[in-house]
Design an enzyme around this catalytic site. Structure first.
Site, short mmCIF file in Angstrom:
data_model
loop_
_atom_site.label_atom_id
_atom_site.label_comp_id
_atom_site.label_asym_id
_atom_site.label_seq_id
_atom_site.Cartn_x
_atom_site.Cartn_y
_atom_site.Cartn_z
N LYS A 86 0.84 -1.20 0.00
CA LYS A 86 0.00 0.00 0.00
C LYS A 86 0.88 1.25 0.00
O LYS A 86 1.89 1.31 0.71
CB LYS A 86 -0.91 -0.03 1.23
CG LYS A 86 -1.93 1.08 1.32
CD LYS A 86 -2.80 0.88 2.56
CE LYS A 86 -3.87 1.93 2.72
NZ LYS A 86 -4.72 1.68 3.92
N SER B 95 -9.44 1.62 3.24
CA SER B 95 -8.65 2.45 2.35
C SER B 95 -7.67 1.65 1.50
O SER B 95 -7.12 2.15 0.52
CB SER B 95 -7.89 3.49 3.18
OG SER B 95 -7.00 2.87 4.09
N SER C 133 -9.67 -0.83 7.39
CA SER C 133 -9.12 -0.80 6.04
C SER C 133 -8.43 -2.09 5.62
O SER C 133 -8.15 -2.28 4.43
CB SER C 133 -8.14 0.37 5.89
OG SER C 133 -8.80 1.60 6.11
#
Length: 609
Positions: free
Chosen positions: A76, A150, A174
Site C-alpha cells: 500500500k 482504504s 481498512s
C-alpha cells in the site's frame, strides 16, 4: 496464464521445488496485471530487470531459510519501499523513500518480491476505496461495487491473482472491509504486533499494518514473518506469532444479539451472516448472542474529537500549507479537526475508557466474536449519492476494534444469493491472533470458496499441527467445566493457556456429577485398571507460573494429580477426593462431561415440554 500455478504460497513453492523459476512467476504477475487492465490498482510498479536481479540474489530455492522465497507481493502506498515514491494517494505529498519500512524489510529478507505500490483512499482515510485522485481500482468481483478501502489497491491486486499477498493498513477497518468485498482473507493484527516504522500515520495510537492473502495459511505465514518488536516504533509491542493451528474443539463464539444487528435493509447480507453462524454450529462451536449497543458507541467515537484530531496531527504542517491538495472528502474531515480543542480530545478518551469498562465483561465472556465484515455491498452509484453515510455504514463492525485493542481476521464464507461475496470477521483480545486465525482457517475450508476473483480452488488442508513452545510448558488435563466452550474455560484463557489436543484417559477412571456444585462440575476418581472407562478430556498447556496460579485457585474437593491417558502418556489433571463423590451421580457411561451435559440438557427440555 494457462498452466500457471495458483499464486497461493503453497502452490508457488511446489512449483519452485520442481524446478520452476521466479522469472516465470514475475512474468505471469505482469501478464495478469495487463490482462486485468485496471489502471487504478498500482500507483508505481517495480522495474522488471531489478526484480530479476533480486531473484538472482535469492540463491537456490530454500523455503526453510527464506519462508517467502520467490513470492510476489504488493505494498500500500502509505508504506515505504526503498527507491520508490510514497504518495499516500496525494501527488503533492510524494517523496522517494530512502529505506524500506520495517515490515517490507522483513518480507524482503524472507525472500518476497515487491511488484509495486498500490492505490488507496487518500491518507488512509475511508472505507470505500474511491477517495483518490488517481483512477479508482475496480472491485475484483463486480466492477459496479466499491472496492473497499482504504487499502483498495492491495485488496484488488490480491483478489485478481496479480500477487500472492499484499500489505495494507487498518485503523478503522481498512484491512478487513476490502478483503470482505473482494472475497479474500484480511488479517488485522493486534495493535503493535507489526511495526509501523516507515508507515505514514493515520492515527498513530491505533494504526496497524494489515495483510491481504488468498488463504489464511498465507496470511499467517506473512504475520509469522513480520511480527517482531521494533524499537524504531514507539507503539511496537512484543506479540509473538503463536497459537496458530491449536484450535480447541469447541469455542464459545459471541455474535451480536439479533435485535442489535445492522444490515441497513440488505436482506441478502443478513441471510449470508445467518448461514455463517449455522456453519459455526455445524463445526461444533457454541454461538452466544451478546448485546452490541455499546460496541457501536465505541465505533462512533472513532470519527469524533480525539481521533479526528489525531488524523489531522499526523499531517498538520502539510495540510495547513497545502489544503487544496487534498481530496474534497478527506479535506472536509481533516479541516473539521481545526475546530477541536484539547478538551474535546480528552472528553473522547474519557468516553472510551468508560465504554471499555462496560464492554470488557462481554469480551471476557467468549473466546472470539464473529461479526459481519460489512453490513452491505454498496455500488459506486450508491456512494456518489451518499458519500459520507455509506462510508460510515461500512465501518459498523470494524470501527470499534482497534479502540478496544482487539485483533481480527476477515474470511470468506461463500456467496450470497445474488452471487456476491459473503464474509465474516473474527475478533479476539490482543495477542490471540493465532486463535482467531485458526478458526478462520476452519471456516474458509468449510466454505470451500474459490480464491478471490481468480477461479483457483482452495486446496484442501491437512490438519495444522499446533505450534507450541516445548520448553518448560506443563500439560494440564481438563475434564469438566474447563473444557473448551464451557463456563470455566475463561480461567485458562486468562492465563494464556494453549490448547494442545483432545484425548481420552485410560480405563482406570470413573466420572461423577458432583452434588451441590455451581456451576455444575464433574469429579474423576482413579480405580483399578479395567474397572473404569475411557473418559474424553482435553490437554491444555501452561507456563509453570500460570500452572501454579491455576492450581492455587482449585477449590476442594477437587485437586490435581497424575492422569494416565489412553496413548500411554501421563499428565497432571483434575481428580476428586474420595469424600467428594458422596451424593454424586456416576456418569462414566456417558464417556465424558460434554456428552453428559448435552444429554442432561435434552432431558430437561423434554421434561419442560
Amino acid at each position: 496464464m494457462t498452466g500457471a500455478p495458483a499464486f497461493d504460497i503453497a502452490s508457488l513453492h511446489a512449483f519452485y521445488a520442481l524446478g520452476g523459476s521466479p522469472d516465470t512467476i514475475i512474468g505471469r504477475a505482469f501478464a495478469r496485471l495487463a490482462e486485468v487492465n485496471d489502471p487504478g490498482i498500482f500507483l508505481h510498479l517495480s522495474d522488471r530487470e531489478a526484480l530479476l536481479a533480486e531473484v538472482e540474489a535469492l540463491g537456490p530455492f530454500d523455503a526453510e531459510a527464506k519462508p517467502l522465497w520467490g513470492i510476489p507481493f504488493a505494498v500500500k502506498d502509505n508504506i515505504d519501499v526503498a527507491g520508490m515514491p510514497t504518495t499516500a494517494a496525494c501527488p503533492d505529498y510524494s517523496y522517494v523513500a530512502a529505506v524500506d519500512a520495517t515490515v517490507v524489510r522483513l518480507l524482503k529478507q524472507a525472500g518476497a518480491l515487491v511488484i509495486g505500490k498500490t492505490n488507496l483512499d487518500q491518507f488512509a482515510t475511508g472505507l470505500v476505496g474511491v477517495r483518490s485522485p488517481y483512477p479508482i481500482p475496480r472491485n475484483a468481483i463486480d466492477a459496479n461495487l466499491v472496492p473497499g478501502g482504504s487499502s483498495s489497491g492491495s485488496a484488488v491486486a490480491t483478489a485478481q491473482g496479480i500477487v500472492s499477498f499484499a500489505l495494507g493498513t487498518d485503523t478503522a477497518g481498512s484491512g478487513r472491509i476490502p478483503a470482505g468485498l473482494n472475497n479474500i482473507v484480511g488479517l488485522k493484527p493486534s495493535v503493535g504486533a507489526l511495526s509501523t516504522a516507515g508507515v505514514i500515520p493515520a492515527c498513530r495510537t491505533l494504526d496497524c499494518v494489515s495483510i491481504f492473502a488468498l488463504t489464511v495459511d498465507d496470511a499467517w505465514r506473512v504475520f509469522d514473518t513480520t511480527a517482531r518488536y521494533d524499537a524504531a516504533d514507539a507503539y511496537s509491542k512484543d506479540i509473538p506469532a503463536s497459537g496458530y493451528g491449536s484450535l480447541p474443539p469447541v469455542l464459545c463464539i459471541g455474535v451480536p444479539a439479533k435485535a442489535d444487528r445492522q444490515f441497513f435493509g440488505d436482506a441478502r447480507m443478513e441471510a449470508s451472516y445467518e448461514n455463517a453462524l449455522a456453519m459455526l454450529t455445524m463445526l461444533g462451536h457454541r454461538v452466544v448472542e451478546v448485546p452490541f449497543g455499546d460496541f457501536y458507541k465505541v465505533a462512533n467515537l472513532l470519527y469524533e474529537g480525539a481521533w479526528v484530531a489525531e488524523r489531522y496531527a499526523a499531517v498538520k504542517p502539510f495540510f495547513d500549507a497545502n489544503e487544496a491538495s487534498f481530496h474534497p472528502v478527506t479535506r472536509k474531515i481533516y479541516g473539521g479537526a481545526k475546530a477541536l480543542s484539547a478538551a474535546d480530545a480528552f472528553n473522547g478518551l474519557y468516553a472510551l475508557q468508560a465504554l471499555k469498562q462496560t464492554v470488557q465483561p462481554l469480551i471476557d465472556s467468549v473466546d472470539v466474536f464473529c461479526v459481519p465484515t460489512a453490513p452491505s455491498h454498496y455500488t459506486l452509484a450508491d456512494l456518489a449519492a451518499e458519500p459520507i453515510r455509506e462510508n460510515s455504514r461500512l465501518g459498523t463492525y470494524t470501527n470499534f476494534v482497534n479502540l478496544l485493542d482487539m485483533c481480527g481476521i476477515a474470511v470468506p464464507t461463500g456467496k450470497r444469493a445474488d452471487g456476491l461475496p459473503a464474509s465474516v470477521t473474527l475478533l479476539a483480545p490482543s495477542g490471540r491472533d493465532g486463535l482467531a486465525a485458526s478458526l478462520a482457517r476452519e471456516i474458509h475450508q468449510a466454505a470451500g470458496v474459490s480464491l478471490g476473483a481468480t477461479g483457483w480452488s482452495l486446496t484442501p488442508a491437512f490438519p495444522k499441527p499446533a505450534r507450541i513452545d516445548e520448553d518448560g510448558m506443563i500439560d494440564l488435563v481438563v475434564v469438566g467445566a474447563h473444557l473448551s466452550g464451557m463456563q470455566l474455560n475463561v480461567q485458562l484463557r486468562d492465563l494464556d493457556a494453549v490448547f494442545s489436543r483432545q484425548a481420552q484417559t485410560s480405563d482406570s477412571y470413573r466420572l461423577y456429577a458432583l452434588a451441590g456444585q455451581v456451576p455444575a462440575k464433574p469429579g474423576m476418581i482413579r480405580v483399578e485398571a479395567g474397572r473404569g472407562g475411557r473418559i474424553d478430556v482435553e490437554v491444555w498447556r501452561l507456563t509453570p507460573a500460570a500452572f501454579g496460579q491455576f492450581v492455587a485457585a482449585i477449590p476442594s474437593p477437587l485437586g490435581i494429580g497424575s492422569i494416565s491417558l489412553s496413548d500411554g502418556t501421563v499428565a497432571k489433571g483434575f481428580l476428586v477426593e474420595p469424600a467428594g463423590i458422596t451424593g454424586a451421580t456416576d456418569i462414566t457411561n456417558y464417556g465424558g462431561w460434554r456428552n453428559y451435559v448435552a444429554a442432561d440438557t435434552d432431558r430437561r427440555a423434554r421434561s419442560a415440554g
